[in-house]
Design a protein around this motif. Sequence first.
Motif, PDB file in Angstrom:
ATOM      1  N   ASP A   1       1.417  51.769   1.101  1.00 25.15           N
ATOM      2  CA  ASP A   1       0.436  50.905   1.764  1.00 25.15           C
ATOM      3  C   ASP A   1       0.853  50.679   3.217  1.00 25.15           C
ATOM      4  OD1 ASP A   1      -1.483  49.131   2.462  1.00 25.15           O
ATOM      5  OD2 ASP A   1      -0.812  47.502   1.148  1.00 25.15           O
TER       6      ASP A   1
ATOM      7  N   SER B   1      -1.265  48.982   5.296  1.00 30.84           N
ATOM      8  CA  SER B   1      -2.204  47.974   5.796  1.00 30.84           C
ATOM      9  C   SER B   1      -1.515  46.850   6.557  1.00 30.84           C
ATOM     10  CB  SER B   1      -3.005  47.391   4.630  1.00 30.84           C
ATOM     11  OG  SER B   1      -2.127  46.769   3.689  1.00 30.84           O
TER      12      SER B   1
ATOM     13  N   LEU C   1      -9.950  60.013   5.902  1.00 35.75           N
ATOM     14  CA  LEU C   1     -11.023  59.350   6.638  1.00 35.75           C
ATOM     15  C   LEU C   1     -10.472  58.596   7.847  1.00 35.75           C
ATOM     16  CD1 LEU C   1     -13.991  58.589   6.910  1.00 35.75           C
ATOM     17  CD2 LEU C   1     -13.580  56.668   5.358  1.00 35.75           C
ATOM     18  N   ALA C   2      -9.334  57.915   7.649  1.00 34.78           N
ATOM     19  CA  ALA C   2      -8.731  57.159   8.749  1.00 34.78           C
ATOM     20  C   ALA C   2      -8.317  58.084   9.887  1.00 34.78           C
ATOM     21  CB  ALA C   2      -7.525  56.371   8.241  1.00 34.78           C
TER      22      ALA C   2
ATOM     23  N   CYS D   1      -5.242  61.864  -0.231  1.00 35.60           N
ATOM     24  CA  CYS D   1      -5.912  60.567  -0.315  1.00 35.60           C
ATOM     25  C   CYS D   1      -7.113  60.546   0.640  1.00 35.60           C
ATOM     26  CB  CYS D   1      -4.927  59.452   0.042  1.00 35.60           C
ATOM     27  SG  CYS D   1      -5.686  57.814   0.105  1.00 35.60           S
ATOM     28  N   GLU D   2      -8.298  60.278   0.093  1.00 36.68           N
ATOM     29  CA  GLU D   2      -9.511  60.286   0.901  1.00 36.68           C
ATOM     30  C   GLU D   2      -9.480  59.208   1.984  1.00 36.68           C
ATOM     31  OE1 GLU D   2     -12.935  60.075  -1.545  1.00 36.68           O
ATOM     32  OE2 GLU D   2     -12.562  61.990  -2.555  1.00 36.68           O
ATOM     33  N   GLU D   3      -8.872  58.043   1.692  1.00 36.90           N
ATOM     34  CA  GLU D   3      -8.804  56.964   2.684  1.00 36.90           C
ATOM     35  C   GLU D   3      -7.967  57.391   3.897  1.00 36.90           C
ATOM     36  OE1 GLU D   3      -7.426  53.410   0.890  1.00 36.90           O
ATOM     37  OE2 GLU D   3      -9.191  53.131  -0.368  1.00 36.90           O
ATOM     38  N   ILE D   4      -6.867  58.105   3.644  1.00 37.99           N
ATOM     39  CA  ILE D   4      -6.020  58.565   4.735  1.00 37.99           C
ATOM     40  C   ILE D   4      -6.756  59.609   5.575  1.00 37.99           C
ATOM     41  CG2 ILE D   4      -3.930  59.873   5.298  1.00 37.99           C
ATOM     42  CD1 ILE D   4      -2.554  58.499   2.968  1.00 37.99           C
TER      43      ILE D   4
ATOM     44  N   ASP E   1      -2.812  48.584  13.867  1.00 36.86           N
ATOM     45  CA  ASP E   1      -3.476  49.880  14.021  1.00 36.86           C
ATOM     46  C   ASP E   1      -2.770  50.771  15.042  1.00 36.86           C
ATOM     47  OD1 ASP E   1      -5.306  49.211  12.149  1.00 36.86           O
ATOM     48  OD2 ASP E   1      -6.958  48.791  13.548  1.00 36.86           O
TER      49      ASP E   1
END
Length: 415
Positions: free
Chosen positions: A23, A25, A55-56, A50-53, A29
């Motif tokens: 994590d 978070s 996308l980020a 990981c899709e979140e990574i 940023d």
Amino acid sequence: MRPPSLLSLTLDSALLRIAHIADLSHLPDHLVIDLFRVEKVLKLFLATGCEEIILAVQLLNIKQPLKMSSGIQDSEVDIVIAALQPNLNTFFEAWRPFFSRFHIIVVKDPDMAEDLKIPTGFDLKVYTKADIDGVLGASSINFSGHSCRYFGYLVSRKKYVISIDDNCLPAKDAAGSTVDAVAQHMTNLKTPATPFFFNTLYDPYRKGADFVRGYPFSLREGVECMLSCGLWLHNADYDPMTHVVKRNQRNTTYVDAVMTVPLGAMMPVSGINVAFNREVLGPVMFPGLRLRNEGKHRWDTLEDIWNGLCAKVVCDSLGYGMKTGLPYVMRSDAEAGKALESLKEWEGVKVMDDVLPFFQSLKLSRTAVTVEDCVKELASIVREKLGPKNAVFTKAADAMVEWNNLWKSHGAHHA
């Protein structure tokens, strides 16, 4: 991209533990962005799938690392020849053992009226003035003379382009064996470059070489090589003054070496014998600078020198590499005695006095994360800083912007 900082080296040493971080978070940023700018770290996180990574990374507009090719296929290569003489029979017959496997693009100088003579047996497409006008319409870019080869770069649909002048033949190495310039260029492009620290054994990826003692292990993966600038035997690529003073001198020294041009170092890239990754570097491979009294001889021009300086700045900024050295070609001296014609009016000396300090001090912004971004920013700086000194620079900036637009509409397609 700059040489590794203490922070990046510290992160490298922590790679074995960073894989267990689940994590991010709790991190601000801006720290996440700096973290992902370390390529090894970014590769590690992207490898999780990981899709979140993913996308980020896309939302933060962070350049994703390219996969280093284990080899270049023949189907990925176009050979581009600028035809400045009508009879190409000798040229193509000499290169037949090395060109016949590849698709070839021949761009006829739009100022040449004679029909081309090309032997059969090649997978070849010829482009003429009618084709250039038909594709580009009312373009302000002058594609005459040596600049016609850039049209070949534009219409190619291959990942890699190799370009050799039509007055060059295969060279022989120190052992007397004929040099396969195409194969050597492909080797230069498929193996990494090492711009951040000079290896005194030159290219460490060549057979019989390696990284010397003291070379940081954190830099031994290298970066992707985007351009290979080959050399020439016999008639050297001199300016008109040097040609006149040394009209009988010929380059006979074959140096069996390839080296990465260091970060921040500028060099005069000659278009006589060059190869590059068109898929990535294409938007900066343009005919930008044109001298007022430019002719048809290499010593009359600076278009390839300007092009190479722009490409080097972009590669330095985006973390890519460029190599020079092998392969050699044998360059004809049929025109070697004509340099005196260009001597009185050649403005290249004064132009280079302005150009070199400009590129040596140039730093592109970190917001320019693609080659297209870099070209757009570079054109703006050229217009602002060099334009007031000489109108040729303003025209060069205009050509760079137009080329960027042409690339988006005609060049940004791949096979």
